[in-house]
Design a protein around this motif. Sequence first.
Motif, PDB file in Angstrom:
ATOM      1  N   ASN A   1      21.007   0.042  23.412  1.00  0.00           N
ATOM      2  CA  ASN A   1      21.817   0.428  22.256  1.00  0.00           C
ATOM      3  C   ASN A   1      21.401  -0.245  20.951  1.00  0.00           C
ATOM      4  N   ARG A   2      20.126  -0.547  20.783  1.00  0.00           N
ATOM      5  CA  ARG A   2      19.702  -1.317  19.616  1.00  0.00           C
ATOM      6  C   ARG A   2      18.580  -0.617  18.859  1.00  0.00           C
ATOM      7  N   PRO A   3      18.694  -0.484  17.550  1.00  0.00           N
ATOM      8  CA  PRO A   3      17.551   0.002  16.772  1.00  0.00           C
ATOM      9  C   PRO A   3      16.381  -0.969  16.944  1.00  0.00           C
ATOM     10  N   SER A   4      15.241  -0.456  17.340  1.00  0.00           N
ATOM     11  CA  SER A   4      14.134  -1.345  17.697  1.00  0.00           C
ATOM     12  C   SER A   4      12.907  -1.170  16.813  1.00  0.00           C
ATOM     13  N   THR A   5      13.069  -0.486  15.678  1.00  0.00           N
ATOM     14  CA  THR A   5      11.938  -0.282  14.782  1.00  0.00           C
ATOM     15  C   THR A   5      12.427  -0.160  13.342  1.00  0.00           C
TER      16      THR A   5
ATOM     17  N   VAL B   1       6.429   7.565  10.522  1.00  0.00           N
ATOM     18  CA  VAL B   1       6.127   7.278  11.923  1.00  0.00           C
ATOM     19  C   VAL B   1       5.043   6.221  12.005  1.00  0.00           C
ATOM     20  N   ALA B   2       5.260   5.230  12.872  1.00  0.00           N
ATOM     21  CA  ALA B   2       4.235   4.209  13.127  1.00  0.00           C
ATOM     22  C   ALA B   2       4.286   3.816  14.589  1.00  0.00           C
ATOM     23  N   HIS B   3       3.115   3.539  15.159  1.00  0.00           N
ATOM     24  CA  HIS B   3       3.007   3.093  16.546  1.00  0.00           C
ATOM     25  C   HIS B   3       2.157   1.827  16.567  1.00  0.00           C
ATOM     26  N   ILE B   4       2.803   0.676  16.758  1.00  0.00           N
ATOM     27  CA  ILE B   4       2.056  -0.587  16.751  1.00  0.00           C
ATOM     28  C   ILE B   4       1.580  -0.949  18.154  1.00  0.00           C
ATOM     29  N   PRO B   5       0.477  -1.690  18.260  1.00  0.00           N
ATOM     30  CA  PRO B   5       0.102  -2.247  19.565  1.00  0.00           C
ATOM     31  C   PRO B   5       1.051  -3.387  19.922  1.00  0.00           C
TER      32      PRO B   5
ATOM     33  N   ARG C   1       6.566  -8.006  14.984  1.00  0.00           N
ATOM     34  CA  ARG C   1       5.219  -7.433  15.041  1.00  0.00           C
ATOM     35  C   ARG C   1       5.058  -6.331  13.994  1.00  0.00           C
ATOM     36  N   GLU C   2       6.074  -5.465  13.842  1.00  0.00           N
ATOM     37  CA  GLU C   2       5.996  -4.426  12.812  1.00  0.00           C
ATOM     38  C   GLU C   2       5.922  -5.032  11.415  1.00  0.00           C
ATOM     39  N   ALA C   3       6.544  -6.182  11.242  1.00  0.00           N
ATOM     40  CA  ALA C   3       6.500  -6.867   9.941  1.00  0.00           C
ATOM     41  C   ALA C   3       5.229  -7.678   9.765  1.00  0.00           C
ATOM     42  N   GLU C   4       4.362  -7.666  10.776  1.00  0.00           N
ATOM     43  CA  GLU C   4       3.088  -8.385  10.766  1.00  0.00           C
ATOM     44  C   GLU C   4       3.275  -9.885  10.567  1.00  0.00           C
ATOM     45  N   ILE C   5       4.307 -10.415  11.207  1.00  0.00           N
ATOM     46  CA  ILE C   5       4.564 -11.855  11.182  1.00  0.00           C
ATOM     47  C   ILE C   5       4.288 -12.422  12.573  1.00  0.00           C
ATOM     48  N   PRO C   6       3.358 -13.356  12.706  1.00  0.00           N
ATOM     49  CA  PRO C   6       3.141 -13.996  14.009  1.00  0.00           C
ATOM     50  C   PRO C   6       4.450 -14.564  14.552  1.00  0.00           C
ATOM     51  N   TYR C   7       4.723 -14.281  15.821  1.00  0.00           N
ATOM     52  CA  TYR C   7       6.016 -14.598  16.427  1.00  0.00           C
ATOM     53  C   TYR C   7       5.782 -15.251  17.783  1.00  0.00           C
TER      54      TYR C   7
ATOM     55  N   LYS D   1      10.478   2.858  -0.933  1.00  0.00           N
ATOM     56  CA  LYS D   1      11.280   1.756  -1.446  1.00  0.00           C
ATOM     57  C   LYS D   1      11.849   0.914  -0.316  1.00  0.00           C
ATOM     58  N   ARG D   2      12.324   1.583   0.735  1.00  0.00           N
ATOM     59  CA  ARG D   2      12.938   0.879   1.850  1.00  0.00           C
ATOM     60  C   ARG D   2      11.952  -0.021   2.574  1.00  0.00           C
ATOM     61  N   LEU D   3      10.726   0.450   2.728  1.00  0.00           N
ATOM     62  CA  LEU D   3       9.742  -0.271   3.544  1.00  0.00           C
ATOM     63  C   LEU D   3       8.594  -0.856   2.726  1.00  0.00           C
ATOM     64  N   GLU D   4       8.812  -1.011   1.435  1.00  0.00           N
ATOM     65  CA  GLU D   4       7.727  -1.430   0.545  1.00  0.00           C
ATOM     66  C   GLU D   4       7.007  -2.679   1.039  1.00  0.00           C
ATOM     67  N   LEU D   5       7.747  -3.690   1.460  1.00  0.00           N
ATOM     68  CA  LEU D   5       7.120  -4.940   1.881  1.00  0.00           C
ATOM     69  C   LEU D   5       6.212  -4.755   3.096  1.00  0.00           C
ATOM     70  N   LEU D   6       6.512  -3.763   3.913  1.00  0.00           N
ATOM     71  CA  LEU D   6       5.735  -3.547   5.126  1.00  0.00           C
ATOM     72  C   LEU D   6       4.534  -2.642   4.915  1.00  0.00           C
ATOM     73  N   ILE D   7       4.695  -1.599   4.095  1.00  0.00           N
ATOM     74  CA  ILE D   7       3.700  -0.522   4.103  1.00  0.00           C
ATOM     75  C   ILE D   7       2.835  -0.436   2.857  1.00  0.00           C
TER      76      ILE D   7
END
Length: 284
Positions: free
Chosen positions: A110-114, A121-125, A192-198, A274-280
Amino acid sequence: MKIGIIGGSGLYDIEGLTDVKEITLDTPFGKPSDAYIHGKLAGKDVYFLPRHGRGHVYLPSEVPYRANIYGFKMLGVDAILSVSAVGSMKEEIKPGDFVIVTQYFDRTKNRPSTFFGNGIVAHIPFDKPTCECLNELIYKACLDEGIPVHREGTYICIEGPQFSTKAESKIYRSWGVDVIGMTNIPEAKLAREAEIPYAAVALATDYDVWKEGEEVNVEKVLATMAKNIENAKRMLKRVIEVIKPEDIENSYAKTALVGAIQTKKGYISEEVMKRLELLIKDRI
């Protein structure tokens, strides 16, 4: 460097932390769990976020994971260290042991995961869901601090908030997982989608419900967790002290979105941009 830490509200009480202040953010995905606690340690900026909010007010399913991670992106953190309580699914992982998470099995529902969707649309490894560079630093820090640690492990994330039935716990054990928890997913996916080492450190508090006579209950969890938190603060302090930019410069997380966005630029709306500017902004 800027280091983000997600865990309980007591984690920011680390010896040597100075210039402590709160930073409140709004993100395109709502408000994070709480204010970020900023401080200085070993010449680095450290940002702590209580995952469940101060006072522990969010269920695992209610944690605003997207806002939490996006907030760290807004703060410009170079890495995220996650700390959470788990149940042990193996005899050799004893309550009080630390497990460095290297794999996940997602049983949430039940959780938004992206961050994506609604026009993009994006598909990350995600075959290696945590950062190997950070994992090594954490492992060495635990050894140096004399903390019992397991170098790798698979974390099964369930929806909760109820603990497992005995049938579920035994089935999960048969799958070969090492620990069970309720919070690392979708946190790891979003980082990972935010490209931050975790990196995630699982703090074993109990044997879930599979071990006869050792069934999990809240009192046991809280008692062991209090001891684990003190060890976690020592581990985090050491990692923060020794980490250098070059330690994570080759982390595969930092290029996760390269080639991952499938939507052509001309089809991405201004609202999505605008919503995803920092990511994309550098990935389309």
